[in-house]
Design an enzyme around this catalytic site. Structure first.
Site, PDB file in Angstrom:
ATOM      1  N   CYS A   1       0.820  -1.218   0.000  1.00 11.46           N
ATOM      2  CA  CYS A   1       0.000   0.000   0.000  1.00 11.46           C
ATOM      3  C   CYS A   1       0.851   1.263   0.000  1.00 11.46           C
ATOM      4  CB  CYS A   1      -0.932   0.001   1.192  1.00 11.46           C
ATOM      5  SG  CYS A   1      -1.962  -1.470   1.273  1.00 11.46           S
TER       6      CYS A   1
ATOM      7  N   HIS B   1      -3.372   7.055   2.568  1.00  6.99           N
ATOM      8  CA  HIS B   1      -3.783   5.761   2.024  1.00  6.99           C
ATOM      9  C   HIS B   1      -5.200   5.458   2.509  1.00  6.99           C
ATOM     10  CE1 HIS B   1      -4.109   1.626   1.102  1.00  6.99           C
ATOM     11  NE2 HIS B   1      -3.816   1.179   2.303  1.00  6.99           N
TER      12      HIS B   1
ATOM     13  N   ASN C   1     -10.201  -0.266  -0.511  1.00  4.79           N
ATOM     14  CA  ASN C   1      -8.745  -0.127  -0.322  1.00  4.79           C
ATOM     15  C   ASN C   1      -8.056  -0.720  -1.544  1.00  4.79           C
ATOM     16  OD1 ASN C   1      -6.054  -0.610   0.317  1.00  4.79           O
ATOM     17  ND2 ASN C   1      -6.466  -1.149   2.437  1.00  4.79           N
TER      18      ASN C   1
HETATM   19  O1  UT7 Z   1      -4.014  -1.337   3.498  1.00  2.00           O
HETATM   20  C1  UT7 Z   1      -3.055  -1.855   4.351  1.00  2.00           C
HETATM   21  C2  UT7 Z   1      -3.255  -1.401   5.734  1.00  2.00           C
HETATM   22  N1  UT7 Z   1      -4.456  -1.947   6.255  1.00  2.00           N
HETATM   23  C3  UT7 Z   1      -5.087  -1.356   7.227  1.00  2.00           C
HETATM   24  O2  UT7 Z   1      -4.673  -0.319   7.667  1.00  2.00           O
HETATM   25  C4  UT7 Z   1      -6.301  -2.050   7.806  1.00  2.00           C
HETATM   26  C5  UT7 Z   1      -6.361  -1.792   9.287  1.00  2.00           C
HETATM   27  N2  UT7 Z   1      -7.436  -2.489   9.945  1.00  2.00           N
HETATM   28  C6  UT7 Z   1      -8.750  -2.164   9.838  1.00  2.00           C
HETATM   29  O3  UT7 Z   1      -9.106  -1.319   9.061  1.00  2.00           O
HETATM   30  C7  UT7 Z   1      -9.723  -2.813  10.786  1.00  2.00           C
HETATM   31  O4  UT7 Z   1      -9.005  -3.623  11.676  1.00  2.00           O
HETATM   32  C8  UT7 Z   1     -10.802  -3.680  10.085  1.00  2.00           C
HETATM   33  C9  UT7 Z   1     -11.776  -2.760   9.344  1.00  2.00           C
HETATM   34  C10 UT7 Z   1     -10.166  -4.668   9.158  1.00  2.00           C
HETATM   35  C11 UT7 Z   1     -11.616  -4.439  11.141  1.00  2.00           C
HETATM   36  O5  UT7 Z   1     -12.183  -3.540  12.082  1.00  2.00           O
HETATM   37  P1  UT7 Z   1     -11.942  -3.743  13.635  1.00  2.00           P
HETATM   38  O6  UT7 Z   1     -12.704  -2.679  14.315  1.00  2.00           O
HETATM   39  O7  UT7 Z   1     -10.480  -3.802  13.908  1.00  2.00           O
HETATM   40  O8  UT7 Z   1     -12.628  -5.142  13.892  1.00  2.00           O
HETATM   41  P2  UT7 Z   1     -12.097  -6.381  14.749  1.00  2.00           P
HETATM   42  O9  UT7 Z   1     -11.306  -7.274  13.871  1.00  2.00           O
HETATM   43  O10 UT7 Z   1     -11.473  -5.897  16.023  1.00  2.00           O
HETATM   44  O11 UT7 Z   1     -13.452  -7.104  15.117  1.00  2.00           O
HETATM   45  C12 UT7 Z   1     -14.440  -6.462  15.943  1.00  2.00           C
HETATM   46  C13 UT7 Z   1     -15.687  -7.322  16.004  1.00  2.00           C
HETATM   47  C14 UT7 Z   1     -15.411  -8.768  16.378  1.00  2.00           C
HETATM   48  O12 UT7 Z   1     -16.532  -9.213  17.133  1.00  2.00           O
HETATM   49  P3  UT7 Z   1     -16.483  -9.278  18.735  1.00  2.00           P
HETATM   50  O13 UT7 Z   1     -15.314 -10.146  19.078  1.00  2.00           O
HETATM   51  O14 UT7 Z   1     -16.282  -7.855  19.169  1.00  2.00           O
HETATM   52  O15 UT7 Z   1     -17.811  -9.830  19.085  1.00  2.00           O
HETATM   53  C15 UT7 Z   1     -15.380  -9.498  15.054  1.00  2.00           C
HETATM   54  O16 UT7 Z   1     -15.767 -10.849  15.164  1.00  2.00           O
HETATM   55  O17 UT7 Z   1     -16.280  -7.373  14.700  1.00  2.00           O
HETATM   56  C16 UT7 Z   1     -16.399  -8.737  14.250  1.00  2.00           C
HETATM   57  N3  UT7 Z   1     -16.085  -8.768  12.828  1.00  2.00           N
HETATM   58  C17 UT7 Z   1     -17.006  -8.600  11.870  1.00  2.00           C
HETATM   59  N4  UT7 Z   1     -18.338  -8.399  11.934  1.00  2.00           N
HETATM   60  C18 UT7 Z   1     -18.987  -8.241  10.767  1.00  2.00           C
HETATM   61  C19 UT7 Z   1     -14.881  -8.936  12.244  1.00  2.00           C
HETATM   62  N5  UT7 Z   1     -15.009  -8.857  10.909  1.00  2.00           N
HETATM   63  C20 UT7 Z   1     -16.301  -8.660  10.646  1.00  2.00           C
HETATM   64  C21 UT7 Z   1     -17.046  -8.489   9.467  1.00  2.00           C
HETATM   65  N6  UT7 Z   1     -18.381  -8.282   9.573  1.00  2.00           N
HETATM   66  N7  UT7 Z   1     -16.474  -8.527   8.251  1.00  2.00           N
END
Ligand code: UT7
Length: 338
Positions: A127, A263, A294
Site C-alpha cells: 500500500c 492511504h 482499499n
Molecule cells: O491497506 C493496508 C493497511 N491496512 C489497514 O490499515 C487495515 C487496518 N485495519 C482495519 O481497518 C480494521 O481492523 C478492520 C476494518 C479490518 C476491522 O475492524 P476492527 O474494528 O479492527 O474489527 P475487529 O477485527 O477488532 O473485530 C471487531 C468485532 C469482532 O466481534 P467481537 O469479538 O467484538 O464480538 C469481530 O468478530 O467485529 C467482528 N467482525 C465482523 N463483523 C462483521 C470482524 N469482521 C467482521 C465483518 N463483519 N467482516
C-alpha cells in the site's frame, strides 16, 4: 589528490528540482456494493460502513488487467501533464498484484505507451508503493538519472482476496492511478520520509509461499491475510509521527496544507491521524475509500484524482501524501498538486 581526481569518475549532474505535472486514474467499470459481499462473510452493510467507511468498491472485469488499467491511468496523466509520451524516460510501477513473478509489468506498460527504451521497473512496497515511487522518481529527476518519470500505482486485489475471509473480503479492491513527475525551477515535492518494520512482516501477507501452494494436495490461490486490528493500532499511532516528519522535512506546518491524502485503508485511521497531527478543519481530507475500497498502491493517486475531479483540490494546492501497509512499509511526502 581526491579519489575523483585519481579515477576521473564523474557522477550524474544534479539538476535542481522536480514536481508533479499530471495525474490520471482508471476505475474499473464494475461497482460492487456491500450488499453483494456481506452474505459470504456473515457481515452487514452497516458494520462495514461503521468500521471502515466503505460503501462500495470496484472489482476489475477480465479485460481490466493490471497492464490495461496502468496504461489507461498513464494516458490521462500524460495528457494532464501536457507532455508528449515520448518525453518519459522512466516508468515506475508500484503493485503487488501483477501475477507474473518476472518480468515486471512496467516494461510492458512502457511499450504499450510507445516509449523507446525507458528505464522501467516495478516496486513491491504494497500500500505504500505509490509514495515510494514518487520518492524514487523525485530523486531520479533531482539526481539527473531521468527527466520525466511516470509513476503508477495499480492493483487487482480481487484476484488475491478470499471472498469468504471476514477480515479482508470487504476491504480490498481494484484500480490504477498515475502521476507524471518532471523537472521544475522550484521544489514541488518535499523529501520523502519512509521506512519499514520487518518485525511485523506477518501482519499483512500472502498466506503461503508459492512453492508450498504448488506442493499442496489441493493447490489454491495464496490469498492475502491481515491481522486487521494490529495493523489498525500501528497505523493510527505510528503514522502520525511519519506525517509530522514529512511536514517538518518539507519546511511547512499543518497550517500551510490544503489537502490531506492518506492511504485509503480505513476512515477511522484517517480520522486518528488527522486528530494526532492537529489538522485544521479547513484542510480537505480524501475519503475516496467510500466508493473505491482499499486499492493498496493505487489508493493515494486515485484519492487525489477524485478530489481534483470533485473540485475539492486545485492545481497548486499543497497535499500531504502518506501510505502504509504490508512489510510493514510506509512513506510520506508533501506534494504540490499538478
Ligand atoms: O491497506 C493496508 C493497511 N491496512 C489497514 O490499515 C487495515 C487496518 N485495519 C482495519 O481497518 C480494521 O481492523 C478492520 C476494518 C479490518 C476491522 O475492524 P476492527 O474494528 O479492527 O474489527 P475487529 O477485527 O477488532 O473485530 C471487531 C468485532 C469482532 O466481534 P467481537 O469479538 O467484538 O464480538 C469481530 O468478530 O467485529 C467482528 N467482525 C465482523 N463483523 C462483521 C470482524 N469482521 C467482521 C465483518 N463483519 N467482516
Amino acid at each position: 589528490m581526491s579519489p575523483t581526481q585519481r579515477t576521473g569518475l564523474r557522477s550524474a549532474a544534479a539538476t535542481g528540482h522536480a514536481r508533479a505535472l499530471g495525474i490520471g486514474a482508471y476505475r474499473p467499470s464494475r461497482i460492487v456494493p456491500n450488499a453483494e459481499i456481506v452474505d459470504a462473510i456473515d457481515s452487514s452493510d452497516e458494520w462495514i460502513q461503521q468500521r471502515s467507511g466503505i460503501r462500495s468498491r470496484r472489482w476489475a472485469e477480465p479485460h481490466e488487467t493490471v497492464q490495461m488499467m496502468s496504461v489507461a491511468a498513464a494516458r490521462e496523466a500524460i495528457a494532464h501533464a501536457g507532455i508528449a509520451a515520448g518525453q518519459i524516460d522512466a516508468v515506475v510501477v508500484a503493485t503487488v498484484s501483477h501475477m507474473l513473478q518476472t518480468p515486471a509489468v512496467a516494461p510492458a506498460v512502457a511499450h504499450e505507451l510507445g516509449l523507446e527504451r525507458p528505464v522501467a521497473f516495478d516496486i513491491s512496497a504494497a500500500c505504500a508503493g505509490f509514495c515510494h515511487g514518487v520518492g524514487i522518481g523525485n530523486d531520479m529527476i533531482r539526481g539527473g538519472s531521468a527527466r520525466y518519470v511516470l509513476v503508477v500505482g495499480v492493483e487487482r486485489l480481487s484476484d488475491i482476496t478470499d471472498p469468504t475471509d471476514r477480515g479482508t473480503a470487504f476491504i480490498f479492491a481494484d484500480g490504477a492511478g498515475a502521476m507524471i513527475l518532471g523537472p521544475s525551477d522550484e521544489p514541488g515535492i518535499g523529501p520523502v520520509v519512509w521506512g519499514s518494520d520487518g518485525e511485523q512482516f506477518d501482519l499483512i501477507r500472502q498466506r503461503e509461499d508459492w512453492r508450498d501452494v504448488l506442493d499442496a494436495a489441493d493447490p489454491r490461490m495464496p490469498h492475502l491475510v491481515m491481522q486487521g486490528s494490529a495493523v489498525f493500532r500501528w497505523a493510527s499511532f505510528e503514522m502520525a509521527k511519519v506525517a509530522r516528519e514529512a511536514l517538518d522535512r518539507a519546511g511547512i506546518t499543518v497550517d500551510d496544507l490544503d489537502l490531506f491524502v492518506p492511504h485509503q485503508a480505513n476512515n477511522r485511521i484517517t480520522d486518528a491521524m488527522a486528530r494526532a497531527i492537529k489538522l485544521p478543519d479547513r484542510v480537505r481530507i480524501a475519503r475516496d475509500i467510500a466508493e473505491q475500497g482499499n486499492t493498496s498502491a493505487a489508493s493515494v493517486p486515485l484519492a487525489l484524482h477524485r478530489m481534483l475531479a470533485d473540485g475539492e483540490a486545485r492545481s497548486g494546492d499543497l497535499a500531504l501524501l502518506i501510505a502504509f501497509g504490508a512489510g510493514l512499509a510506509y512513506a510520506a511526502q508533501v506534494v504540490r498538486v499538478p
